[in-house]
Scaffold this motif. Structure first.
Motif, PDB file in Angstrom:
ATOM      1  N   CYS A  40       0.864  -1.180   0.000  1.00  0.00           N
ATOM      2  CA  CYS A  40       0.000   0.000   0.000  1.00  0.00           C
ATOM      3  C   CYS A  40       0.904   1.234   0.000  1.00  0.00           C
ATOM      4  CB  CYS A  40      -0.883  -0.018   1.245  1.00  0.00           C
ATOM      5  SG  CYS A  40      -1.951   1.426   1.328  1.00  0.00           S
ATOM      6  N   ARG A  64       3.635  -1.077  -7.530  1.00  0.00           N
ATOM      7  CA  ARG A  64       2.863   0.008  -6.929  1.00  0.00           C
ATOM      8  C   ARG A  64       3.378   0.313  -5.517  1.00  0.00           C
ATOM      9  NH1 ARG A  64      -2.418   0.390  -4.556  1.00  0.00           N
ATOM     10  NH2 ARG A  64      -1.149   1.318  -2.915  1.00  0.00           N
ATOM     11  N   LYS A  69       0.086   9.430   0.986  1.00  0.00           N
ATOM     12  CA  LYS A  69      -1.071   8.587   1.292  1.00  0.00           C
ATOM     13  C   LYS A  69      -2.255   9.409   1.772  1.00  0.00           C
ATOM     14  CE  LYS A  69      -1.370   4.939   0.977  1.00  0.00           C
ATOM     15  NZ  LYS A  69      -1.732   4.229  -0.299  1.00  0.00           N
ATOM     16  N   HIS A 210      -8.406  -3.082  -2.238  1.00  0.00           N
ATOM     17  CA  HIS A 210      -9.196  -2.034  -1.598  1.00  0.00           C
ATOM     18  C   HIS A 210     -10.690  -2.345  -1.680  1.00  0.00           C
ATOM     19  CE1 HIS A 210      -5.307  -0.067  -2.167  1.00  0.00           C
ATOM     20  NE2 HIS A 210      -5.602   0.532  -1.036  1.00  0.00           N
ATOM     21  N   GLU A 236      -2.341  -5.521  -3.565  1.00  0.00           N
ATOM     22  CA  GLU A 236      -1.415  -5.113  -2.500  1.00  0.00           C
ATOM     23  C   GLU A 236      -0.723  -6.345  -1.914  1.00  0.00           C
ATOM     24  OE1 GLU A 236      -2.951  -0.746  -1.059  1.00  0.00           O
ATOM     25  OE2 GLU A 236      -3.496  -2.432   0.219  1.00  0.00           O
ATOM     26  N   ASP A 247      -2.883  -0.703   5.448  1.00  0.00           N
ATOM     27  CA  ASP A 247      -3.574  -1.771   4.722  1.00  0.00           C
ATOM     28  C   ASP A 247      -2.948  -3.164   4.846  1.00  0.00           C
ATOM     29  OD1 ASP A 247      -5.609  -0.094   3.998  1.00  0.00           O
ATOM     30  OD2 ASP A 247      -4.888   0.282   1.966  1.00  0.00           O
ATOM     31  N   GLN A 250      -5.328  -6.349   4.290  1.00  0.00           N
ATOM     32  CA  GLN A 250      -5.767  -6.734   2.945  1.00  0.00           C
ATOM     33  C   GLN A 250      -4.590  -7.117   2.046  1.00  0.00           C
ATOM     34  OE1 GLN A 250      -7.661  -3.000   2.110  1.00  0.00           O
ATOM     35  NE2 GLN A 250      -6.086  -2.313   0.701  1.00  0.00           N
TER      36      GLN A 250
HETATM   37 MN    MN Z   1      -3.922   0.712   0.284  1.00  0.00          MN
END
Ligand code: MN
Ligand code: PEP
Length: 564
Positions: A40, A64, A69, A210, A236, A247, A250
């Motif tokens: 993330c 990524r 953020k 997400h 992610e 994050d 996830q």
């Molecule tokens: Mn994220």
């Protein structure tokens, strides 16, 4: 609901062809699935580099990581800012993966342009029109996320903002929308994929991380997104999610990401796409070969015409920087690679319905070329004819004999049809087009129908829907010095009890998995056979040298066809 014409630039009316967004060697919107992966947030140089190495190893093509953020709470980690952008640039330098990061303010534009390859507009900023206009004026691809509660119309209007400022390189990203359902962070709107596909020429990727907010829900939704026709996924991944600064819950662990990539690799051909584990490496090689040529591009021969499956295999394996060269026969393909007229050849070895293509087994034996890659396509066949014709009007059907065999059940239902054999299926479509006679039809791929402007009058007429063809890529020299995962070889053994079994046991005892064994008679020598073997190992590796030496002593003839 918006009329298509409201999207003056993003709409299909303006531009019927799919847009391919190029990010260095990566193309979003083509026939290869793009996987964007990474944490993330960029937390440190070490964290970013170690996750980047892992995701690259497992098949990601873009990296990524957020540097700025947009967090729901001002007390949460806000990202490393410009320091994070510099780390991203370092990741690209080391791994070759172009990098994607979120821009949250026009004031960051200059630093973004200096360090990153794709500008992400986050869900919270989808309707920040000043930011949209800003990225619209930059010469850099944009990943435009769908807003938390944006309709598809609002989302495409935001794309319109970017396009209308002159930047046409927009990739849409569905990342889930707010609904009344609390079991997942958001509700992933997979139906947006076919809706967007119809409305716009822009490519679409899906972010199941997400969308769901829960690690165990990410892989199923990623698989579904690919099956629904997404051009790619953004996932992610974190190597220590429990300690992640954002994050973590996830984020997939690298191993889970690897497993997902393997699943996508299997799913993609079902819908005519590929996941290419070696995309970046191949792109570099194709560019280098091209640079060394007067024509400026590398060339690959295949048997058949444009629109044949050989053509598709070539394009899906190498991408659109490769020049496909139609060939008159399989022998010609081998000849052209040998003589240097082309750089590579692509030939089929096996079809899941009609079996082995023996001619190519023989050509592999006769010619000193190396197998340097393989690709499997779903080779679905369709009945193709002039617009307006129906199945009842058909009198004559043109195609390759193997294709007739693969469509045997359907053809048996129509016994009165005259079957006319052609050298390849795409040629059959061209002939039907040129003859322009009532009652003519061809059996071939949807690509061939499209190229020649004919219509599919009955889809999927192969006897089994599981109609796959495995192609191999041949070259004069081995391509890579990376450890390969598969090898092909051919050998003969002395005509004595147990000799074949002895050679097979060598593989078993070394823990090498055999995935194919095919015996083929030797021309003009009755009852003598060559054994073609595929194994899941790199036979050129040091580890297997002793095994190969032992195999050599037990065989009368031995040839390594290649490791790939
Ligand atoms: Mn994220
Ligand atoms: C992200 O991709 O890290 C992100 C913040 O996503 P979204 O804008 O979709 O919430």
């Amino acid at each position: 609901m918006a009329k298509q014409s409201q999207f003056k630039l993003a709409g299909r009316e303006e531009c019927p062809e799919d847009t391919h967004v190029r990010i260095g060697p990566v193309v979003v919107g083509g026939e290869r699935v793009v996987v964007i992966a990474g944490p993330c947030a960029i937390e440190s140089r070490e964290q970013a580099l170690s996750i980047a190495r892992e995701v690259k190893k497992y098949g990601a093509t873009l990296f990524r990581g957020g540097a700025f953020k947009p967090r729901s709470s001002p007390y949460s980690f806000q990202g490393l800012g410009e320091e994070g952008l510099k780390i991203l640039a370092e990741v690209r330098e080391e791994t070759g993966m172009p990098v994607v990061t979120e821009i949250t303010s026009p004031t960051q534009a200059e630093a973004m342009m200096a360090h990153v390859d794709v500008l992400q507009i986050g869900a919270r900023n989808m309707q920040n029109y000043e930011l949209l206009k800003c990225v619209g004026r930059l010469d850099r691809p944009v990943l435009l996320k769908r807003g938390l509660s944006a309709t598809i119309e609002e989302w495409l209007m935001s794309a319109e903002y970017i396009l209308s400022e002159g930047n046409g390189q927009v990739v849409l990203c569905e990342r889930g929308i707010r609904t009344f359902e609390p079991y997942t962070r958001n509700t992933l709107d997979l139906s947006a994929i076919p809706v967007v596909r119809k409305l716009t020429h822009l490519p679409i990727v899906v972010d199941p991380s997400h969308a769901t907010g829960i690690r165990e829900k990410v892989a199923p939704m990623a698989r579904a997104a690919i099956a629904a026709g997404a051009d790619g996924v953004m996932i992610e991944v974190h190597n220590n999610p429990d300690e992640a600064l954002s994050d973590g819950p996830q984020s997939l662990l690298p191993d889970q990401f690897a497993e997902l990539m393997r699943d996508i690799y299997v799913i993609a051909p079902v819908i005519d796409k590929q996941l290419d584990f070696h995309w970046l490496e191949k792109a570099k090689m194709v560019a280098e070969v091209g640079d060394s040529k007067e024509s400026g591009s590398a060339r690959t021969a295949f048997f058949g015409e444009l629109g044949s499956f050989g053509h598709k295999a070539c394009m899906q394996h190498f991408g659109d920087k490769m020049t496909p060269m139609p060939g008159r026969s399989y022998a010609q393909v081998f000849e052209d690679v040998k003589s240097g007229a082309v750089d590579f050849g692509v030939v089929p070895l096996m079809n899941s319905l009609s079996g082995s293509v023996y001619q190519n087994y023989d050509l592999l034996l006769e010619n000193d070329l190396k197998i340097v890659g393989e690709i499997t396509l779903r080779t679905a066949h369709h009945l193709i004819a002039a617009a307006g014709m129906t199945v009842c009007d058909v009198k004559r059907v043109f195609s390759h004999p193997d294709v007739f065999q693969q469509c045997g059940q359907f053809l048996d239902l129509n016994e009165s049809w005259e079957l006319v054999a052609t050298r390849d299926a795409a040629m059959a479509v061209r002939q039907v087009k040129e003859r322009s006679q009532a009652g003519d039809a061809a059996i071939a791929s949807s690509d061939a129908a499209e190229i020649h402007g004919l219509t599919i009058i009955k889809k999927g007429i192969d006897t089994s829907a599981r109609n796959y063809t495995r192609f191999v890529v041949v070259a004069r020299e081995p391509l890579t010095n990376r450890e390969c995962t598969k090898s092909s070889l051919v050998y003969s053994v002395p005509d004595e009890p147990g000799t074949l079994e002895g050679t097979l046991r060598l593989f078993a005892e070394s823990g090498v998995n055999m995935v194919k064994l095919e015996s083929r008679h030797v021309d003009g020598k009755p009852w003598e056979y060559m054994f073609y073997v595929d194994v899941e190992a790199d036979l050129a590796s040091d580890k297997l040298k002793p095994v190969m030496a032992e195999l050599e002593s037990r065989t009368e003839y031995l040839k390594i066809l290649g490791s790939y």
